[in-house]
Design an enzyme around this catalytic site. Structure first.
Site, short mmCIF file in Angstrom:
data_model
loop_
_atom_site.label_atom_id
_atom_site.label_comp_id
_atom_site.label_asym_id
_atom_site.label_seq_id
_atom_site.Cartn_x
_atom_site.Cartn_y
_atom_site.Cartn_z
N SER A 1 -0.92 0.42 7.39
CA SER A 1 -1.13 1.58 6.53
C SER A 1 -1.68 2.80 7.27
O SER A 1 -2.24 2.69 8.35
CB SER A 1 -2.05 1.21 5.37
OG SER A 1 -1.43 0.30 4.52
N GLN B 1 4.08 0.68 2.40
CA GLN B 1 4.28 -0.54 3.16
C GLN B 1 5.48 -1.28 2.61
O GLN B 1 5.56 -1.57 1.40
CB GLN B 1 3.03 -1.42 3.05
CG GLN B 1 1.82 -0.86 3.79
CD GLN B 1 1.94 -1.04 5.29
OE1 GLN B 1 1.63 -2.10 5.81
NE2 GLN B 1 2.40 -0.02 5.97
N ARG C 1 -8.02 -0.42 11.26
CA ARG C 1 -6.76 -0.11 10.58
C ARG C 1 -6.96 0.90 9.44
O ARG C 1 -8.07 1.21 9.03
CB ARG C 1 -6.11 -1.38 10.03
CG ARG C 1 -6.93 -2.18 9.03
CD ARG C 1 -6.15 -3.43 8.63
NE ARG C 1 -6.82 -4.23 7.64
CZ ARG C 1 -7.67 -5.21 7.88
NH1 ARG C 1 -7.97 -5.51 9.14
NH2 ARG C 1 -8.23 -5.90 6.90
N ASP C 2 -5.83 1.37 8.94
CA ASP C 2 -5.73 2.18 7.72
C ASP C 2 -6.36 3.57 7.85
O ASP C 2 -7.21 3.97 7.06
CB ASP C 2 -6.37 1.45 6.52
CG ASP C 2 -5.92 0.02 6.39
OD1 ASP C 2 -4.80 -0.28 6.81
OD2 ASP C 2 -6.70 -0.80 5.86
N GLU D 1 -11.09 -2.14 3.61
CA GLU D 1 -9.70 -1.73 3.78
C GLU D 1 -9.38 -0.38 3.12
O GLU D 1 -10.00 0.05 2.16
CB GLU D 1 -8.74 -2.81 3.24
CG GLU D 1 -8.77 -4.11 4.01
CD GLU D 1 -7.63 -5.03 3.64
OE1 GLU D 1 -7.11 -5.66 4.56
OE2 GLU D 1 -7.27 -5.13 2.45
N ASP E 1 0.79 -1.23 0.00
CA ASP E 1 0.00 0.00 0.00
C ASP E 1 0.83 1.28 0.00
O ASP E 1 1.77 1.42 0.79
CB ASP E 1 -0.89 0.07 1.24
CG ASP E 1 -1.75 -1.17 1.44
OD1 ASP E 1 -1.77 -2.03 0.55
OD2 ASP E 1 -2.39 -1.26 2.49
#
Length: 556
Positions: free
Chosen positions: A190, A149, A248-249, A306, A133
């Site tokens: 991320s 990443q 996340r992210d 995501e 990512d």
């Protein structure tokens, strides 16, 4: 085939003593430790202790035989005191002091590496290791920043760090090494970056602030910052504690009407349902949950799955704006936002097209703080950079071309349109030629025509077959077809970028995009041609031109 052995000049430390099996105590003579990598070797846990405190840990495919490439472990201010290096895991090496090497400079990619036949020549790729990512896309003080990443010690996913590259022109990138690494809160997953112009966080006026996921148990959203855009320090607390609706992210942005920050985070918004949670903050450290946007049930699909992105765009040719919410696996929504709640007007739209249910690009993100207001997107691109599984590859994966997003009124409503950024024109080597006059490796092709009802229009681009079928209304790349529409004037308009590895196709009106990073043009074929079949005159109004492109690595 004999494996290629990479030789790296290093300085072997002299102040070292071996300790118990699986551990070596060393006084480093340089900031960076050489990490010899053998692709496919059993993974070893490497831990580094400074005065009994663990300061680094990594999963490493530590070379037992052939060293395919050498990574760099940054020890910071390492000189003058002993560090302990511990190795564990199945078949962990029993090393001595003589097996460890240090340098004051990062171990560079070997000479000539950027010319590898399996490395894209005008797409970003990591110098060494794996990337996925894009993270922290942002502009600051005249520089474009792209974090990503990164596994610095293997060519497969895992061991996540944030790599860092900067550019003056969105085309040529200079890699800066890793800026945040796994710690006791977990690997570095991320996130995003913003410039805190008003110093709302207290890190300093104009601080470059990274907001990321630490993927421990549980996941937490965390913050790091820098005043120079090169050296980043981690804030020692969690900005968002682990919870089922904030996994996340995180993507952070400034909401000017409310004078607060927003954060969209992927996670479980209801029991067994994907979605995006929206948080707000005044200082980038303390966050309040404001709302969420529902995606699919876990066993039904991956809408809003995501790596969310969230931004406002003006409507081209009209007054007013709309907000766009995207997710990693191509789908997006358009709607309104009041500073706390996003209200979708249309959902489940596709950002790109590909055969079947695959994502040749993934986790697209846009740059924050672009001075001229453009909304520019980059995605992780699944390049075939291991060239069929080469054992001696030193890197894997890359990024899409940067593309400008616009919100346009199409026949079926508001839609995202995307165009390769104007900066890519700097790669053109001279004036364009007709397709038949092209002879080269790297290419940008523009082709437009008005096909009749039963036309088949075929381009051969260095051995890559691109075929439009007017009856089926499809565009096929090497036989794999996707739906393809003519533009509002009934024309077929294509803009094709051909790299050493990978092809990207844009419609001239920006409404259709087909990334094909798995296609490898025939190295022996350097020509481009086209033909049309069907009616007596199957196409009208043909325009065509092609440019030879330069490599972004020419200066290396």
């Amino acid at each position: 085939m004999k494996k290629k052995v990479i030789h790296v000049s290093v300085v072997i430390c002299c102040a070292a003593v071996a300790s118990a099996t699986g551990a070596v105590t060393v006084t480093p003579t340089g900031r960076y430790m050489a990490v010899p990598v053998e692709n496919g070797a059993p993974k070893v846990m490497l831990e580094v202790f400074d005065g009994g405190k663990r300061i680094a840990y990594d999963q490493v495919e530590w070379a037992r035989g052939t060293t395919n490439w050498t990574g760099s472990l940054d020890l910071g201010a390492a000189k003058g005191r002993p560090f302990e290096f511990r190795f564990s895991g199945k078949d962990a090496p029993n090393l001595s002091a003589a097996d460890l090497a240090f340098s004051d400079s990062r171990y560079p990619a070997p000479k000539g590496q950027y010319g590898e036949p399996w490395r894209p020549q005008f797409h970003f790729t990591p110098p060494l290791g794996w990337n996925n990512d894009p993270n922290g896309l942002s502009c600051r003080n005249g520089e474009w920043h792209m974090f990503y990443q990164h596994n610095p010690f293997g060519i497969t996913w895992g061991n996540m760090h944030w790599g860092h590259a900067v550019s003056k022109d969105l085309v040529h990138w200079n890699d800066q090494g890793d800026v945040i690494a796994p710690d006791d809160a977990g690997p570095m997953f991320s996130g995003s970056a913003v410039t805190d112009a008003a110093d709302t966080a207290g890190f300093g006026k104009g601080a470059h602030v990274l907001v990321y996921t630490a993927a421990g148990k549980p996941h937490t959203q965390r913050v790091a910052w820098s005043l120079d855009g090169r050296n980043y320090a981690k804030w020692p607390h969690a900005a968002v504690e682990g919870r089922p609706d904030a996994n996340r992210d995180p993507k952070v942005g400034w909401y000017a009407p409310g004078k607060h920050w927003t954060m969209v985070v992927y996670g479980e918004v209801e029991k067994k349902r994907h979605g995006v949670s929206i948080f707000i903050s005044k200082d980038l450290k303390t966050w309040e949950k404001a709302s969420h946007v529902k995606g699919d049930l876990f066993d039904e699909g991956k809408y809003l799955y995501e790596c969310p992105d969230f931004f406002e765009l003006p409507i081209e040719g009209e007054k007013g704006t709309r907000w766009v919410l995207t997710a990693a696996n191509r789908q997006y929504a358009i709607g309104t936002f009041d500073g706390r709640t996003f209200t979708p007007e249309v959902e489940r739209l596709a950002q790109w097209r590909s055969p079947g249910n695959v994502n040749p690009v993934y986790a697209a993100q846009t740059f924050a703080d672009v001075p001229d207001g453009r909304r520019i997107q980059v995605a992780w691109s699944h390049f075939d950079t291991r060239a069929g599984g080469r054992a001696d590859a030193m890197f894997n994966q890359g990024m899409s071309l940067p593309m400008e997003l616009k919100l346009v009124r199409a026949a079926d409503g508001l839609r995202l349109a995307r165009f390769p950024v104007k900066e890519l024109e700097s790669l053109r080597a001279g004036a364009p030629t007709p397709l038949a006059g092209f002879n080269g490796e790297l290419a940008e092709v523009e082709f437009s025509c008005e096909p009749v009802a039963d036309a088949v229009v075929a381009l051969d681009v260095r051995g890559v077959a691109i075929v439009y079928d007017a009856v089926k209304r499809t565009l096929a790349l090497n036989g794999k077809a996707v739906a393809w529409d003519l533009d509002a004037r009934g024309r077929l308009g294509l803009r094709v970028f051909v790299d050493r590895v990978g092809v990207e196709i844009f419609s001239l009106d920006g409404l259709q995009y087909v990334p094909a990073p798995d296609i490898v043009p025939d190295p022996a074929k350097r020509k481009i041609s086209w033909r049309a079949s069907g009616a007596k005159k199957p196409v009208h109004g043909v325009t065509e031109r092609a440019w030879r492109l330069m490599s972004i690595f020419a200066d290396r």
